[in-house]
Scaffold this active site. Structure first.
Site, short mmCIF file in Angstrom:
data_model
loop_
_atom_site.label_atom_id
_atom_site.label_comp_id
_atom_site.label_asym_id
_atom_site.label_seq_id
_atom_site.Cartn_x
_atom_site.Cartn_y
_atom_site.Cartn_z
N ASP A 307 0.87 -1.17 0.00
CA ASP A 307 0.00 0.00 0.00
C ASP A 307 0.92 1.24 0.00
O ASP A 307 2.14 1.15 0.00
CB ASP A 307 -0.98 -0.03 1.19
CG ASP A 307 -2.21 0.86 0.95
OD1 ASP A 307 -2.19 1.68 0.01
OD2 ASP A 307 -3.18 0.75 1.71
C1 NOJ Z 1 -4.18 3.78 0.18
C2 NOJ Z 1 -5.36 2.90 0.49
O1 NOJ Z 1 -5.16 2.29 1.75
C3 NOJ Z 1 -5.60 1.81 -0.54
O2 NOJ Z 1 -6.81 1.17 -0.25
C4 NOJ Z 1 -5.60 2.39 -1.92
O3 NOJ Z 1 -5.84 1.39 -2.86
C5 NOJ Z 1 -4.28 3.09 -2.18
N1 NOJ Z 1 -4.08 4.14 -1.20
C6 NOJ Z 1 -4.20 3.70 -3.56
O4 NOJ Z 1 -5.07 4.76 -3.64
#
Ligand code: NOJ
Length: 765
Positions: A307
């Site tokens: 992430d």
């Molecule tokens: C952070 C988020 O936790 C995740 O769910 C998301 O897919 C990514 N950012 C990309 O936006």
């Protein structure tokens, strides 16, 4: 039980994933297709093309494939950027114009393929989580907790299919969806992104959403899905996003893993990792999570993506690594294949620093070359599954055609999600009621019915998505027969009390649309489940006027506590998206008979959290022996949902009535006769619940083991046959900290259906 036969891919490769896709279907048990099976752990065999590429690529190219960066970082000289970094993936839309995005991605692809020695295209990813929600004009579907409330996983598949079509047409190959995290704590700002607190209901939804996104087009998957956030992300101890989770192994195994496993069985190409820590260890650094559990036990063979800046987070937030280089070492060695290092705003964690660290770590032997080759093979195999080696480009002509479709579907899902929480007979209102006052903060507010992740992260920005608000919907539903008056109030302000009072006195019916404003991630964390004071005041005012009134709630979680004492009727409408206002109006004026059921427990307040239906006994209410201070009685239990008609149950049967423990994932049929004894047609969801009666390891008090949804006219009667499996009640036997294998324990299992209390017994021997 899975077998040992070879399941070769057309090019001679064999993957357990393909095998699971072919066999791990919903038919038996989406949650546990293969979960209990003694599957052989196969060595992954990648295709000839992928093997050749990996063997020919330079370390620089490989490091590139292991990098994901935001498209907005590419800058004015794409060729120079691609030559320098060769990112395997770009993310985030460059524009909200669908045609513009298709054209931009095509141009970027040209530049990147030109710069890539082996002509490998990047894979382009986006968070399209409830429709293609980053693009102007796209139909917005209800967020997942609303889809969960329909108890109809076809909606998960069909909405994802439409999204997938619009993704590929606009140059996007990959969506970071669906969320497979359970919704156990409504304080958490991401509650609405998941489907349910129940592992089985979530599993069925996750599996179908994966299938929808990954539908095949010209022999390839149209888009890749991501099941996220692996694992244990949704239960931070304090309810705040990305704060430590402390989860007993038994709960983790039994409740948190099945939705991921269902997504894997459905073929999910990618998994995104939990940004938080579980039992003190950041998930991004956990070999146990990313290798032992994800790969070896759950059989995932696809791509593991981090992430957002989570190697940096390992240092700055978790204090687990001394510096980012150390975090890169821990993360890649634990099993991360691709690092999401989107933006250059963190000095110690840019695409440049990451690639430099990774190179140094490989050259010094701290990250083995085999690990890099494995990661790159996973990235390339994903691209291959999407057909990117054949054609990564979008057709901008199609981009203009596909957006904005599927409004009927958006309506159906929203309407079928509507959940009637309470009703003293006030609803439905007569469309010819005379004068209706529509008030409250969300009566005519597009952002409040969308939630986060809609043309913006936290809320809708300047470009509004297509939307029918409740005010619009009510105007249409009542036609010329009734006069509609609108008196808006604020989410947090109620400075027009006298105007509302007067309008309510003059009206024959009042609809107050209440709830929350939009939010995403940590910005949505809350310490209270009460509605803001201004809205409680609004309800008090309406109550004192005496005109029949009903509350409608748009919220990302069970929001509202004491307010229900004063609401004669209340409807939960979740975050319903584009067609939400039509769905709400049709439910309130009786064109639709609400049949949604809560996919989560609605607690009476934060003091009783975690309050989930599948907690362990004792049940802290209803025994008469519990001290009043420890009451856990929720406001509305899991599965709650009323109707304008009434259903009666009789003749519950369970077949077979006895099964051997080693065949516990065998299908059982639970059937019950349901009769519509009221005067309106209506849908009725029949969840089948089970729990084990007693035993050394108590089983959770209730678990869903199957469900179906039937439509019945007044007086009509039908036998609802629900395919179910006791496998969902598998637990980890042993003492407090046991990590034994998940097993269905012998004993007596009580089976119930819907709202009926009568039990049948299934004996596992
Ligand atoms: C952070 C988020 O936790 C995740 O769910 C998301 O897919 C990514 N950012 C990309 O936006």
């Amino acid at each position: 039980m899975l077998d040992n036969n070879d399941h070769s891919t057309p090019d001679g490769g064999t993957t357990r994933r393909r095998f699971m896709e072919a066999t791990g279907g919903i038919g038996l048990s989406a949650a546990l297709g293969g979960y209990l099976a003694s599957e052989p752990v196969r060595a992954k065999r990648t295709s000839e093309r992928v093997r050749t590429l990996v063997s020919e690529m330079s370390l620089r190219e490989k490091i590139g494939q292991m990098t994901q960066v935001a498209a907005y970082e590419v800058g004015d000289d794409p060729t120079a950027f691609f030559e320098e970094y060769q990112p395997g993936s770009l993310m985030y839309a460059t524009t909200d114009d669908p045609v513009g995005l298709a054209e931009d991605v095509n141009e970027l692809l040209d530049a990147s393929i030109e710069a890539q020695p082996h002509d490998v295209p990047f894979v382009f990813g986006i968070d399209a989580v409830h429709g293609n929600n980053n693009l102007d004009g796209a139909t917005i579907f209800p967020h997942n907790h609303g889809v969960g409330a329909t108890w109809n996983e076809e909606y998960a598949r069909r909405t994802a299919e439409h999204t997938s079509e619009t993704l590929r047409a606009t140059g996007t190959h990959w969506t970071f969806s669906p969320v497979a995290d359970l919704q156990r704590d409504p304080r958490w700002g991401r509650f609405y992104e998941g489907f349910s607190e129940d592992p089985y209901l979530s599993s069925r939804m996750v599996a179908e959403k994966v299938r929808g996104y990954e539908r095949r087009e010209s022999g390839y998957k149209a888009a890749g899905a991501t099941i996220k956030h692996f694992a244990g992300y949704s239960e931070p101890r304090h309810g705040d996003d990305r704060t430590p989770a402390l989860i007993p192994y038994r709960t983790f195994r039994h409740a948190h893993l099945p939705p991921f496993h269902a997504g894997i069985c459905a073929g999910a190409e990618t998994v995104m990792v939990n940004s938080g820590s579980v039992n003190g260890v950041p998930a991004h650094a956990s070999k146990e999570l990313l290798q032992d559990i994800l790969r070896d036990e759950l059989g995932f063979e696809g791509l593991v993506v981090s992430d957002w800046h989570d190697f940096y987070r390992m240092v700055a937030v978790h204090g687990f690594a001394d510096d980012v280089k150390e975090a890169v070492r821990l993360g890649i060695n634990a099993g991360i294949d691709m690092y999401m290092v989107p933006a250059a705003d963190i000095e110690s964690d840019t695409v440049d620093t990451y690639q430099t660290y990774l190179r140094e770590l490989v050259e010094s032997g701290e990250i083995p070359t085999d690990r890099v080759d494995d990661a790159v093979a996973n990235v390339l195999a994903f691209k291959e599954a999407l057909g990117l080696f054949e054609d990564p480009y979008a057709d901008p002509g199609r981009a203009s055609e596909v957006g904005g479709g599927a409004r009927d579907l958006a309506y159906e899902v929203a309407a079928d999600s509507v959940t009637l929480l309470q009703n003293d007979g006030t609803l439905p209102f007569d469309p010819e009621v005379g004068t209706v006052l529509v008030t409250g903060p969300s009566a005519d507010d597009v952002a409040n019915m969308m939630g986060g992740w809609t043309l913006g992260w936290q809320r809708v920005g300047e470009t509004l998505p297509p939307a029918v608000t409740p005010l619009d919907g009510i105007e249409t539903a009542v036609g010329d027969a009734t006069n509609v008056v609108h008196e808006p109030t604020g989410l947090h302000e109620f400075d027009n009390e006298s105007a509302v009072r007067e309008a309510a006195s003059d009206a024959d019916a009042v609809v107050a649309v209440l709830g929350e404003g939009p939010y995403a991630e940590e910005h949505g964390d809350t310490d209270t489940l009460e509605l803001p004071a201004a809205q409680r005041e609004l309800v008090r005012t309406l109550d004192s006027v005496g005109t029949p009134f009903a509350g409608v709630i748009f919220a990302g979680r069970p929001r509202g506590t004491d307010v229900f004492d004063r609401l004669p009727a209340a409807v939960m409408a979740y975050l319903p998206g584009t067609m939400g206002g039509t769905a709400v109006a049709d439910a309130v004026f009786g064109n639709v008979n609400p049949a949604g059921r809560l996919p989560f427990t609605w607690p009476a307040g934060t003091g009783q959290l975690l309050n989930v239906h599948n907690a362990y006994p004792p049940e802290l209410f209803g025994t008469g022996e519990t001290p009043p201070t420890s009451t856990q009685e929720p406001l509305f239990p899991f599965g709650h949902g009323l109707s304008y008609t009434e259903f009666e149950y009789e003749d519950l049967r369970v077949d077979p009535a006895t099964i051997p423990a080693e065949r516990a994932n065998r299908r059982i049929v639970t059937s019950v006769r349901v009769t519509n004894v009221g005067s309106r047609s209506g849908d009725h969801v029949v969840p089948v619940y089970a729990h084990r009666r007693g035993g050394a390891i108590p089983s959770p008090m209730t678990e869903v083991i199957g469900f179906d949804r039937a439509s019945l006219d007044p007086g009509e009667s039908t036998r609802v046959n629900v395919r179910a499996s006791i496998a969902q009640l598998a637990t980890v036997p042993g003492d407090v900290f046991s990590k034994d294998e998940l097993r269905v324990l012998p004993g007596e299992y009580a089976i119930t259906a819907g709202d009926w209390e009568e039990e049948r017994t299934l004996t596992v021997v």
